[in-house]
Design a protein around this motif. Structure first.
Motif, PDB file in Angstrom:
ATOM      1  N   GLU A   1      62.283  42.068 -23.613  1.00 33.46           N
ATOM      2  CA  GLU A   1      62.070  43.417 -24.110  1.00 33.46           C
ATOM      3  C   GLU A   1      63.127  44.322 -23.492  1.00 33.46           C
ATOM      4  O   GLU A   1      63.193  44.451 -22.269  1.00 33.46           O
ATOM      5  N   PRO A   2      63.974  44.913 -24.295  1.00 31.53           N
ATOM      6  CA  PRO A   2      65.078  45.709 -23.765  1.00 31.53           C
ATOM      7  C   PRO A   2      64.598  47.013 -23.132  1.00 31.53           C
ATOM      8  O   PRO A   2      63.586  47.584 -23.542  1.00 31.53           O
TER       9      PRO A   2
ATOM     10  N   SER B   1      67.662  36.500 -32.301  1.00 30.52           N
ATOM     11  CA  SER B   1      67.079  37.526 -31.445  1.00 30.52           C
ATOM     12  C   SER B   1      65.859  38.173 -32.081  1.00 30.52           C
ATOM     13  O   SER B   1      65.046  38.798 -31.400  1.00 30.52           O
TER      14      SER B   1
ATOM     15  N   TYR C   1      73.895  42.356 -26.985  1.00 29.77           N
ATOM     16  CA  TYR C   1      72.462  42.394 -27.265  1.00 29.77           C
ATOM     17  C   TYR C   1      71.711  42.871 -26.031  1.00 29.77           C
ATOM     18  O   TYR C   1      71.908  42.334 -24.938  1.00 29.77           O
ATOM     19  N   ASP C   2      70.826  43.858 -26.197  1.00 26.35           N
ATOM     20  CA  ASP C   2      69.987  44.235 -25.077  1.00 26.35           C
ATOM     21  C   ASP C   2      68.607  43.589 -25.186  1.00 26.35           C
ATOM     22  O   ASP C   2      67.699  43.897 -24.435  1.00 26.35           O
ATOM     23  N   SER C   3      68.478  42.645 -26.132  1.00 32.22           N
ATOM     24  CA  SER C   3      67.221  41.903 -26.276  1.00 32.22           C
ATOM     25  C   SER C   3      67.372  40.446 -25.852  1.00 32.22           C
ATOM     26  O   SER C   3      66.431  39.669 -25.974  1.00 32.22           O
TER      27      SER C   3
ATOM     28  N   ARG D   1      64.830  35.666 -24.965  1.00 32.86           N
ATOM     29  CA  ARG D   1      64.575  36.959 -25.584  1.00 32.86           C
ATOM     30  C   ARG D   1      63.718  37.809 -24.645  1.00 32.86           C
ATOM     31  O   ARG D   1      62.716  37.325 -24.098  1.00 32.86           O
TER      32      ARG D   1
ATOM     33  N   ARG E   1      62.357  46.560 -31.404  1.00 30.66           N
ATOM     34  CA  ARG E   1      63.030  46.728 -30.119  1.00 30.66           C
ATOM     35  C   ARG E   1      63.673  45.428 -29.650  1.00 30.66           C
ATOM     36  O   ARG E   1      64.645  45.427 -28.913  1.00 30.66           O
ATOM     37  N   TYR E   2      63.107  44.272 -30.079  1.00 27.28           N
ATOM     38  CA  TYR E   2      63.623  42.989 -29.648  1.00 27.28           C
ATOM     39  C   TYR E   2      64.907  42.608 -30.377  1.00 27.28           C
ATOM     40  O   TYR E   2      65.565  41.645 -30.014  1.00 27.28           O
ATOM     41  N   THR E   3      65.247  43.313 -31.409  1.00 34.43           N
ATOM     42  CA  THR E   3      66.471  43.005 -32.146  1.00 34.43           C
ATOM     43  C   THR E   3      67.503  44.109 -31.976  1.00 34.43           C
ATOM     44  O   THR E   3      68.464  44.188 -32.715  1.00 34.43           O
TER      45      THR E   3
END
Length: 298
Positions: free
Chosen positions: A206-207, A247, A274-276, A204, A259-261
């Motif tokens: 931070e995106p 996520s 997923y960007d996380s 996981r 932001r992590y999801t």
């Protein structure tokens, strides 16, 4: 995958009178355990065929390993027989074999229990000649309907016995059977493949809003992971649902920042990735290489 052939080989080698069939409940504190253990007196093999993990609310319920540890140790076993007041007290010298496509989850995760476990992988799939086409998986092998007629002959069984005699001096010296490196990790992966896949190969992050990990790629890697472990993968929708939850796992008792999801949407508005999350390609490739040892060259 030849588990039935293995069972027939065990029966031929040890003899049916030295084998006692059991249910997994009989060895993990189920209602029949009180009387089941007495049946193992003077037996060489306790064979649990087609064991299925017990589930509670969709999750595997951890099973007690108390009786299993006693059977594989030096503890005295107390088994009761119906209609007999005096219990049978004995020291077990039998091997417990659990045949399963759905490995059970145990409450005991100690080093002592792990060392008692000897996972045997059946990585091959034996198919008919018409299925053996160009490009089929490396673990597919041609089925031989008459293999057991050749394997359980007196000559072959004698040869197997001689192999064991050859190993006997070393075993008598160390008094232990070595466990393959990483065997426990492989077993844990079979017990809960979805969780283990995420824990080992997904990180996981931070995106930053620019790069996202493809959801379809992650699912393809998960299916490959399950195939190498010889287990059936979950459906894609189940996988995506779990991954979305994963996520946004709790951290320190608090929900992670939204932001992590975050998710990436395609031009059509449908979910694409997923960007996380990031996929750990290097450890995954190492795992694949380790699990393929002896498969592609067999």
């Amino acid at each position: 995958n030849a588990k039935s052939a293995f069972k027939k080989l065990v029966e031929a080698f040890f003899g049916l009178r030295n084998i006692h069939p059991m249910d997994i409940d009989d060895l993990t504190g189920g209602p029949g355990a009180r009387f089941a253990l007495a049946n193992l007196l003077d037996k060489r093999i306790a064979y649990v065929a087609e064991a299925e993990a017990e589930r509670e609310n969709g999750r595997k319920k951890p099973l007690s390993s108390k009786s299993l540890k006693k059977l594989q140790g030096d503890d005295l076993i107390k088994g009761e027989k119906k209609g007999v007041q005096i219990p049978a007290v004995f020291r077990s010298f039998c091997i417990v074999i659990i045949d399963t496509n759905d490995p059970p989850k145990f409450t005991d995760l100690s080093a002592g229990f792990r060392l008692r476990l000897r996972p045997i992988r059946f990585p091959f799939r034996f198919v008919d000649r018409k299925e053996m086409v160009e490009g089929c998986p490396a673990n597919w092998k041609l089925k031989d309907a008459n293999i057991m007629d050749r394997v359980i002959t007196p000559t072959e069984l004698s040869g197997l016995f001689n192999l064991l005699l050859k190993r006997a001096p070393g075993l008598m010296k160390t008094r232990e059977v070595s466990q393959a490196e990483g065997a426990w990790d492989v077993y844990q992966g079979q017990v809960n493949p979805l969780h283990e896949f995420c824990e080992k190969f997904i990180t996981r992050v931070e995106p930053d809003g620019s790069i996202a990990t493809s959801s379809s790629m992650l699912f393809e890697k998960y299916v490959e992971y399950c195939r190498l472990l010889s287990i059936a993968p979950e459906r894609d929708q189940t996988f995506y649902k779990y991954l979305s939850k994963y996520s946004g796992l709790r951290h320190g008792g608090k929900e992670l920042d939204s932001r992590y999801t975050a998710k990436m949407l395609g031009s059509d508005g449908r979910f694409r990735g997923y960007d996380s999350l990031t996929f750990e390609e290097v450890p995954f490739n190492i795992m694949v290489k380790n699990l393929q040892v002896g498969v592609e060259d067999a």
